[in-house]
Design a protein around this motif. Structure first.
Motif, mmCIF file in Angstrom:
data_model
loop_
_atom_site.group_PDB
_atom_site.id
_atom_site.type_symbol
_atom_site.label_atom_id
_atom_site.label_comp_id
_atom_site.label_asym_id
_atom_site.label_seq_id
_atom_site.Cartn_x
_atom_site.Cartn_y
_atom_site.Cartn_z
ATOM 1 N N MET A 264 60.916 32.170 20.040
ATOM 2 C CA MET A 264 60.585 33.016 21.171
ATOM 3 C C MET A 264 59.067 33.202 21.250
ATOM 4 N N ALA A 265 58.511 33.026 22.414
ATOM 5 C CA ALA A 265 57.075 33.156 22.600
ATOM 6 C C ALA A 265 56.656 34.619 22.528
ATOM 7 N N SER A 266 55.495 34.854 21.912
ATOM 8 C CA SER A 266 55.020 36.230 21.806
ATOM 9 C C SER A 266 54.430 36.687 23.144
ATOM 10 N N LYS A 267 54.539 37.967 23.370
ATOM 11 C CA LYS A 267 54.025 38.567 24.596
ATOM 12 C C LYS A 267 52.498 38.584 24.538
ATOM 13 N N PRO A 268 51.830 38.258 25.631
ATOM 14 C CA PRO A 268 50.365 38.310 25.614
ATOM 15 C C PRO A 268 49.904 39.736 25.349
ATOM 16 N N ASN A 269 48.750 39.874 24.702
ATOM 17 C CA ASN A 269 48.247 41.211 24.421
ATOM 18 C C ASN A 269 46.759 41.306 24.718
ATOM 19 N N TYR A 270 46.298 42.556 24.844
ATOM 20 C CA TYR A 270 44.890 42.808 25.170
ATOM 21 C C TYR A 270 44.531 44.200 24.684
ATOM 22 N N ASP A 271 43.307 44.382 24.273
ATOM 23 C CA ASP A 271 42.815 45.664 23.785
ATOM 24 C C ASP A 271 42.466 46.570 24.972
ATOM 25 N N PRO A 272 43.104 47.747 25.102
ATOM 26 C CA PRO A 272 42.814 48.623 26.239
ATOM 27 C C PRO A 272 41.368 49.123 26.252
ATOM 28 N N PHE A 273 40.745 49.256 25.073
ATOM 29 C CA PHE A 273 39.348 49.674 25.020
ATOM 30 C C PHE A 273 38.452 48.574 25.612
ATOM 31 N N LYS A 274 38.782 47.318 25.320
ATOM 32 C CA LYS A 274 38.026 46.194 25.888
ATOM 33 C C LYS A 274 38.241 46.132 27.395
ATOM 34 N N LEU A 275 39.461 46.434 27.847
ATOM 35 C CA LEU A 275 39.726 46.455 29.283
ATOM 36 C C LEU A 275 38.832 47.467 29.983
ATOM 37 N N LEU A 276 38.670 48.635 29.392
ATOM 38 C CA LEU A 276 37.809 49.656 29.993
ATOM 39 C C LEU A 276 36.366 49.167 30.095
ATOM 40 N N ILE A 277 35.881 48.512 29.059
ATOM 41 C CA ILE A 277 34.518 47.970 29.075
ATOM 42 C C ILE A 277 34.402 46.871 30.126
ATOM 43 N N ASP A 278 35.399 45.992 30.186
ATOM 44 C CA ASP A 278 35.391 44.901 31.169
ATOM 45 C C ASP A 278 35.387 45.441 32.601
ATOM 46 N N VAL A 279 36.186 46.478 32.849
ATOM 47 C CA VAL A 279 36.255 47.064 34.195
ATOM 48 C C VAL A 279 34.921 47.716 34.555
ATOM 49 N N GLN A 280 34.304 48.414 33.606
ATOM 50 C CA GLN A 280 32.995 49.025 33.875
ATOM 51 C C GLN A 280 31.963 47.953 34.240
ATOM 52 N N LYS A 281 31.962 46.855 33.488
ATOM 53 C CA LYS A 281 31.022 45.758 33.780
ATOM 54 C C LYS A 281 31.282 45.178 35.170
ATOM 55 N N LEU A 282 32.545 44.981 35.507
ATOM 56 C CA LEU A 282 32.897 44.439 36.822
ATOM 57 C C LEU A 282 32.429 45.372 37.930
ATOM 58 N N LEU A 283 32.699 46.665 37.776
ATOM 59 C CA LEU A 283 32.304 47.626 38.811
ATOM 60 C C LEU A 283 30.779 47.689 38.950
ATOM 61 N N ARG A 284 30.059 47.639 37.827
ATOM 62 C CA ARG A 284 28.588 47.641 37.894
ATOM 63 C C ARG A 284 28.070 46.387 38.595
ATOM 64 N N SER A 285 28.737 45.243 38.357
ATOM 65 C CA SER A 285 28.317 44.009 39.014
ATOM 66 C C SER A 285 28.540 44.081 40.525
ATOM 67 N N LYS A 286 29.415 44.980 40.958
ATOM 68 C CA LYS A 286 29.689 45.178 42.387
ATOM 69 C C LYS A 286 28.830 46.295 42.976
ATOM 70 N N GLY A 287 27.863 46.800 42.188
ATOM 71 C CA GLY A 287 26.941 47.811 42.680
ATOM 72 C C GLY A 287 27.443 49.236 42.536
ATOM 73 N N LEU A 288 28.519 49.439 41.795
ATOM 74 C CA LEU A 288 29.062 50.779 41.594
ATOM 75 C C LEU A 288 28.589 51.331 40.253
ATOM 76 N N ASP A 289 28.669 52.649 40.090
ATOM 77 C CA ASP A 289 28.254 53.291 38.852
ATOM 78 C C ASP A 289 29.416 54.105 38.287
ATOM 79 N N PRO A 290 30.342 53.450 37.557
ATOM 80 C CA PRO A 290 31.506 54.160 37.033
ATOM 81 C C PRO A 290 31.110 55.179 35.969
#
Length: 73
Positions: free
Chosen positions: A1-27
């Motif tokens: 059985m294949a394992s479920k993909p996983n991701y660190d929620p803390f890294k997701l928060l950092i990634d989202v902040q970077k994305l929003l800043r690249s779009k000119g927003l200040d989260p």
């Protein structure tokens, strides 16, 4: 059985902040909002398991990061 993909929620928060800043927003974090739980929910909604890396939740630098944020040391 294949394992479920996983991701660190803390890294997701950092990634989202970077994305929003690249779009000119200040989260900015809002007091009283549990962003980590929300990030976990978002990952779950996409079928991705929330798995925090140890360095995301453990104090591996002897509070150096905390001291920099609070005292500017």
């Amino acid at each position: 059985m294949a394992s479920k993909p996983n991701y660190d929620p803390f890294k997701l928060l950092i990634d989202v902040q970077k994305l929003l800043r690249s779009k000119g927003l200040d989260p900015q974090p809002v007091d009283g909002v549990d962003r980590v739980s929300l990030a976990r929910n978002l990952l779950q909604a996409y079928g991705i398991e929330s798995v925090a890396q140890p360095e995301s939740v453990l104090d591996l630098d002897g509070h150096a990061g905390y001291n920099r944020r609070i005292h500017g040391d």
